[in-house]
Design a protein around this motif. Structure first.
Motif, PDB file in Angstrom:
ATOM      1  N   TRP A  17      42.840  86.452 -16.618  1.00 50.19           N
ATOM      2  CA  TRP A  17      43.372  85.690 -17.741  1.00 50.19           C
ATOM      3  C   TRP A  17      42.275  84.875 -18.416  1.00 50.19           C
ATOM      4  CZ3 TRP A  17      48.334  85.118 -19.769  1.00 50.19           C
ATOM      5  CH2 TRP A  17      49.336  85.835 -19.108  1.00 50.19           C
ATOM      6  N   VAL A  18      42.386  84.752 -19.730  1.00 47.10           N
ATOM      7  CA  VAL A  18      41.571  83.792 -20.476  1.00 47.10           C
ATOM      8  C   VAL A  18      42.548  82.969 -21.313  1.00 47.10           C
ATOM      9  CG1 VAL A  18      41.122  85.488 -22.326  1.00 47.10           C
ATOM     10  CG2 VAL A  18      39.694  83.426 -22.119  1.00 47.10           C
ATOM     11  N   MET A  19      42.476  81.655 -21.167  1.00 52.15           N
ATOM     12  CA  MET A  19      43.442  80.759 -21.802  1.00 52.15           C
ATOM     13  C   MET A  19      42.764  79.909 -22.869  1.00 52.15           C
ATOM     14  SD  MET A  19      46.342  81.365 -20.218  1.00 52.15           S
ATOM     15  CE  MET A  19      47.394  79.928 -20.444  1.00 52.15           C
ATOM     16  N   GLY A  20      43.533  79.546 -23.888  1.00 53.36           N
ATOM     17  CA  GLY A  20      43.060  78.579 -24.864  1.00 53.36           C
ATOM     18  C   GLY A  20      42.980  77.200 -24.238  1.00 53.36           C
ATOM     19  N   SER A  51      41.590  81.347 -13.905  1.00 56.12           N
ATOM     20  CA  SER A  51      41.584  81.869 -15.271  1.00 56.12           C
ATOM     21  C   SER A  51      40.478  81.185 -16.065  1.00 56.12           C
ATOM     22  CB  SER A  51      42.936  81.627 -15.950  1.00 56.12           C
ATOM     23  OG  SER A  51      43.210  80.250 -16.038  1.00 56.12           O
ATOM     24  N   LEU A  52      39.904  81.908 -16.999  1.00 54.43           N
ATOM     25  CA  LEU A  52      38.892  81.329 -17.878  1.00 54.43           C
ATOM     26  C   LEU A  52      39.574  80.519 -18.972  1.00 54.43           C
ATOM     27  CD1 LEU A  52      36.491  84.377 -18.281  1.00 54.43           C
ATOM     28  CD2 LEU A  52      36.240  82.426 -16.752  1.00 54.43           C
ATOM     29  N   GLU A  53      38.887  79.535 -19.503  1.00 53.53           N
ATOM     30  CA  GLU A  53      39.425  78.692 -20.569  1.00 53.53           C
ATOM     31  C   GLU A  53      38.378  78.543 -21.656  1.00 53.53           C
ATOM     32  OE1 GLU A  53      40.298  74.051 -20.870  1.00 53.53           O
ATOM     33  OE2 GLU A  53      41.737  75.071 -19.568  1.00 53.53           O
ATOM     34  N   SER A  54      38.796  78.660 -22.913  1.00 55.88           N
ATOM     35  CA  SER A  54      37.850  78.561 -24.015  1.00 55.88           C
ATOM     36  C   SER A  54      38.562  78.105 -25.281  1.00 55.88           C
ATOM     37  CB  SER A  54      37.184  79.918 -24.269  1.00 55.88           C
ATOM     38  OG  SER A  54      36.323  79.851 -25.400  1.00 55.88           O
ATOM     39  N   LEU A  62      37.953  81.347 -30.290  1.00 50.80           N
ATOM     40  CA  LEU A  62      38.789  82.524 -30.458  1.00 50.80           C
ATOM     41  C   LEU A  62      37.959  83.802 -30.365  1.00 50.80           C
ATOM     42  CD1 LEU A  62      41.548  83.725 -31.002  1.00 50.80           C
ATOM     43  CD2 LEU A  62      41.118  83.436 -33.455  1.00 50.80           C
ATOM     44  N   ASP A  63      36.723  83.781 -30.834  1.00 50.24           N
ATOM     45  CA  ASP A  63      35.862  84.954 -30.732  1.00 50.24           C
ATOM     46  C   ASP A  63      35.625  85.332 -29.268  1.00 50.24           C
ATOM     47  OD1 ASP A  63      35.628  85.328 -33.436  1.00 50.24           O
ATOM     48  OD2 ASP A  63      33.757  84.197 -33.624  1.00 50.24           O
ATOM     49  N   PHE A  64      35.438  84.316 -28.420  1.00 51.44           N
ATOM     50  CA  PHE A  64      35.240  84.564 -26.998  1.00 51.44           C
ATOM     51  C   PHE A  64      36.488  85.205 -26.397  1.00 51.44           C
ATOM     52  CE2 PHE A  64      35.528  83.151 -22.550  1.00 51.44           C
ATOM     53  CZ  PHE A  64      34.309  83.583 -22.059  1.00 51.44           C
ATOM     54  N   VAL A  65      37.663  84.657 -26.736  1.00 51.56           N
ATOM     55  CA  VAL A  65      38.919  85.202 -26.223  1.00 51.56           C
ATOM     56  C   VAL A  65      39.105  86.641 -26.706  1.00 51.56           C
ATOM     57  CG1 VAL A  65      41.431  84.963 -26.267  1.00 51.56           C
ATOM     58  CG2 VAL A  65      39.987  82.923 -26.050  1.00 51.56           C
ATOM     59  N   ARG A  66      38.831  86.886 -27.978  1.00 50.95           N
ATOM     60  CA  ARG A  66      38.970  88.234 -28.531  1.00 50.95           C
ATOM     61  C   ARG A  66      38.115  89.245 -27.767  1.00 50.95           C
ATOM     62  NH1 ARG A  66      38.909  85.894 -34.307  1.00 50.95           N
ATOM     63  NH2 ARG A  66      41.006  86.303 -35.083  1.00 50.95           N
ATOM     64  N   THR A  67      36.886  88.838 -27.476  1.00 54.59           N
ATOM     65  CA  THR A  67      35.968  89.752 -26.799  1.00 54.59           C
ATOM     66  C   THR A  67      36.458  90.077 -25.397  1.00 54.59           C
ATOM     67  OG1 THR A  67      34.092  88.902 -28.069  1.00 54.59           O
ATOM     68  CG2 THR A  67      33.591  90.087 -26.034  1.00 54.59           C
ATOM     69  N   LEU A  68      36.942  89.077 -24.661  1.00 50.06           N
ATOM     70  CA  LEU A  68      37.414  89.328 -23.303  1.00 50.06           C
ATOM     71  C   LEU A  68      38.675  90.181 -23.294  1.00 50.06           C
ATOM     72  CD1 LEU A  68      35.258  87.215 -22.563  1.00 50.06           C
ATOM     73  CD2 LEU A  68      36.878  86.274 -20.906  1.00 50.06           C
ATOM     74  N   VAL A  69      39.549  89.963 -24.256  1.00 48.39           N
ATOM     75  CA  VAL A  69      40.763  90.784 -24.337  1.00 48.39           C
ATOM     76  C   VAL A  69      40.399  92.221 -24.688  1.00 48.39           C
ATOM     77  CG1 VAL A  69      42.902  91.155 -25.635  1.00 48.39           C
ATOM     78  CG2 VAL A  69      42.275  88.850 -24.888  1.00 48.39           C
ATOM     79  N   ARG A  70      39.456  92.376 -25.609  1.00 48.82           N
ATOM     80  CA  ARG A  70      39.071  93.718 -26.062  1.00 48.82           C
ATOM     81  C   ARG A  70      38.250  94.466 -25.017  1.00 48.82           C
ATOM     82  NH1 ARG A  70      35.391  92.728 -30.378  1.00 48.82           N
ATOM     83  NH2 ARG A  70      33.764  92.874 -28.778  1.00 48.82           N
ATOM     84  N   ALA A 113      39.735  93.671 -20.524  1.00 48.26           N
ATOM     85  CA  ALA A 113      41.117  93.873 -20.078  1.00 48.26           C
ATOM     86  C   ALA A 113      41.763  92.565 -19.615  1.00 48.26           C
ATOM     87  CB  ALA A 113      41.183  94.924 -18.972  1.00 48.26           C
ATOM     88  N   TYR A 114      41.396  91.470 -20.297  1.00 50.72           N
ATOM     89  CA  TYR A 114      41.992  90.173 -19.978  1.00 50.72           C
ATOM     90  C   TYR A 114      43.325  90.012 -20.706  1.00 50.72           C
ATOM     91  CZ  TYR A 114      38.087  87.995 -17.472  1.00 50.72           C
ATOM     92  OH  TYR A 114      37.137  87.668 -16.536  1.00 50.72           O
ATOM     93  N   LEU A 115      44.196  89.238 -20.107  1.00 50.59           N
ATOM     94  CA  LEU A 115      45.426  88.789 -20.759  1.00 50.59           C
ATOM     95  C   LEU A 115      45.212  87.387 -21.314  1.00 50.59           C
ATOM     96  CD1 LEU A 115      48.088  89.864 -18.097  1.00 50.59           C
ATOM     97  CD2 LEU A 115      47.378  91.120 -20.149  1.00 50.59           C
ATOM     98  N   THR A 116      45.987  87.045 -22.342  1.00 45.78           N
ATOM     99  CA  THR A 116      45.884  85.696 -22.896  1.00 45.78           C
ATOM    100  C   THR A 116      47.232  85.253 -23.430  1.00 45.78           C
ATOM    101  OG1 THR A 116      44.581  84.253 -24.356  1.00 45.78           O
ATOM    102  CG2 THR A 116      45.261  86.389 -25.249  1.00 45.78           C
ATOM    103  N   LEU A 117      47.373  83.969 -23.685  1.00 51.72           N
ATOM    104  CA  LEU A 117      48.586  83.370 -24.240  1.00 51.72           C
ATOM    105  C   LEU A 117      48.204  82.683 -25.544  1.00 51.72           C
ATOM    106  CD1 LEU A 117      51.586  82.481 -23.929  1.00 51.72           C
ATOM    107  CD2 LEU A 117      50.730  80.475 -22.700  1.00 51.72           C
TER     108      LEU A 117
END
Length: 306
Positions: free
Chosen positions: A199-202, A227-230, A233-241, A244-248
């Motif tokens: 997971w990567v969370m806002g 879970s990672l926290e950031s 948004l660019d960081f979250v986008r990269t991890l999801v893309r 294979a991370y999930l995010t909320l």
């Protein structure tokens, strides 16, 4: 009110800052002054008035009876002078004023940017300064008069009584994944399925994050660990893309990825939260012309965004 000779507006603004923030230390930090300079200004004001303005204690500084009497007059003087300063700047620079906007990431692209474009098209000399951040950081700046309005998703349980809150539109927090994620398109997903993936969370999601964690607890599970926290948004986008991370995240924040089908919303019962996108202003203050223009442009942009 007839002010004693020698009283200046800086002393009154120091006084207002201490009242607003409840202590000399916090007031000094918010006004960008040293505590010594602020205390000296308050002491000079007390000497001119011949009375103490604050009771100082372990819990901070509280206005005395004289301080409470001064408060309304000081606010009126400050507001009047700020209005004059704004009008003088407009006259001298040929501008139509300036708006200082604080925006959360969800509002920045979908609502604030279209509103600013509409404003500048109609009033090209209107100055605009936009500051990004999260609500717990932006609201103190609004109260400190460093911002004129704040637009963000409201993830807080309580609103400061000194603020006015207007609803623009509702948004929905959902669990997001890339379209190629193993859970994408899955039916019958449960809380347990979510624990098998990183997971990567806002940052500072407030009550939404509290309820997110509670859903796992209610299911007899521990929330996602490590879970990672950031706030990026660019960081979250990269991890999801790529990871294979999930995010909320709020749906509006990633509407481009969802519309292009790069991302998908996972259908997990109980894991969606609707939150209002709101505009905050200071309660009881008259709206300047630029502020009224901005608020209407924000309403129009929110309505068009649906």
């Amino acid at each position: 009110m007839a002010y004693p000779a020698g009283m200046d507006i800086r002393q009154l603004r120091y006084f207002l800052a201490v009242v607003e923030h409840g202590s000399f230390t916090r007031a000094a930090a918010m006004t960008g002054r040293t505590q010594q300079a602020l205390s000296k200004g308050i002491a000079a004001l007390e000497q001119q008035l011949g009375a103490r303005l604050f009771e100082r204690g372990s819990r901070g500084a509280r206005p005395t009876a004289v301080g409470r009497l001064l408060l309304d007059h000081a606010r009126t003087a400050d507001d009047t002078l700020r209005t004059f300063e704004q009008r003088l700047q407009e006259l001298q620079t040929g501008t139509e004023g300036e708006m200082r906007i604080g925006t959360g990431p969800t509002a920045a692209g979908s609502v604030v940017a279209p509103a600013v474009l509409a404003l500048r098209a109609a009033w090209p000399r209107l100055g605009v300064r936009v500051t990004g951040g999260v609500l717990p950081e932006l609201l103190p700046a609004l109260l400190a008069r460093e911002l004129d309005v704040v637009i963000a998703l409201d993830t807080m349980l309580q609103t400061d009584p000194r603020l006015h809150r207007d609803l623009l539109v509702n948004d929905e927090y959902r669990i997001m994944a890339s379209a190629s994620h193993p859970l994408a398109g899955g039916a019958g997903l449960t809380a347990a399925d979510l624990l098998d993936h990183p997971w990567v969370m806002g940052r500072r999601l407030g009550e939404v994050q509290t309820q997110f964690r509670q859903r796992f607890t209610d299911a007899g599970l521990s929330p996602p660990a490590q879970s990672l926290e950031s706030s990026s948004l660019d960081f979250v986008r990269t991890l999801v893309r790529d990871g294979a991370y999930l995010t909320l995240l709020p749906t509006r924040l990633v509407h481009v990825e969802l519309a292009s089908r790069q991302w998908t919303r996972l259908a997990v019962p109980g894991f969606s939260w609707e939150r209002p996108l709101v505009v905050y202003t200071r309660l009881g203050e008259p709206q300047s012309d630029p502020q009224a223009r901005l608020l209407q442009a924000l309403r129009n942009a929110a309505e068009q965004a649906g």
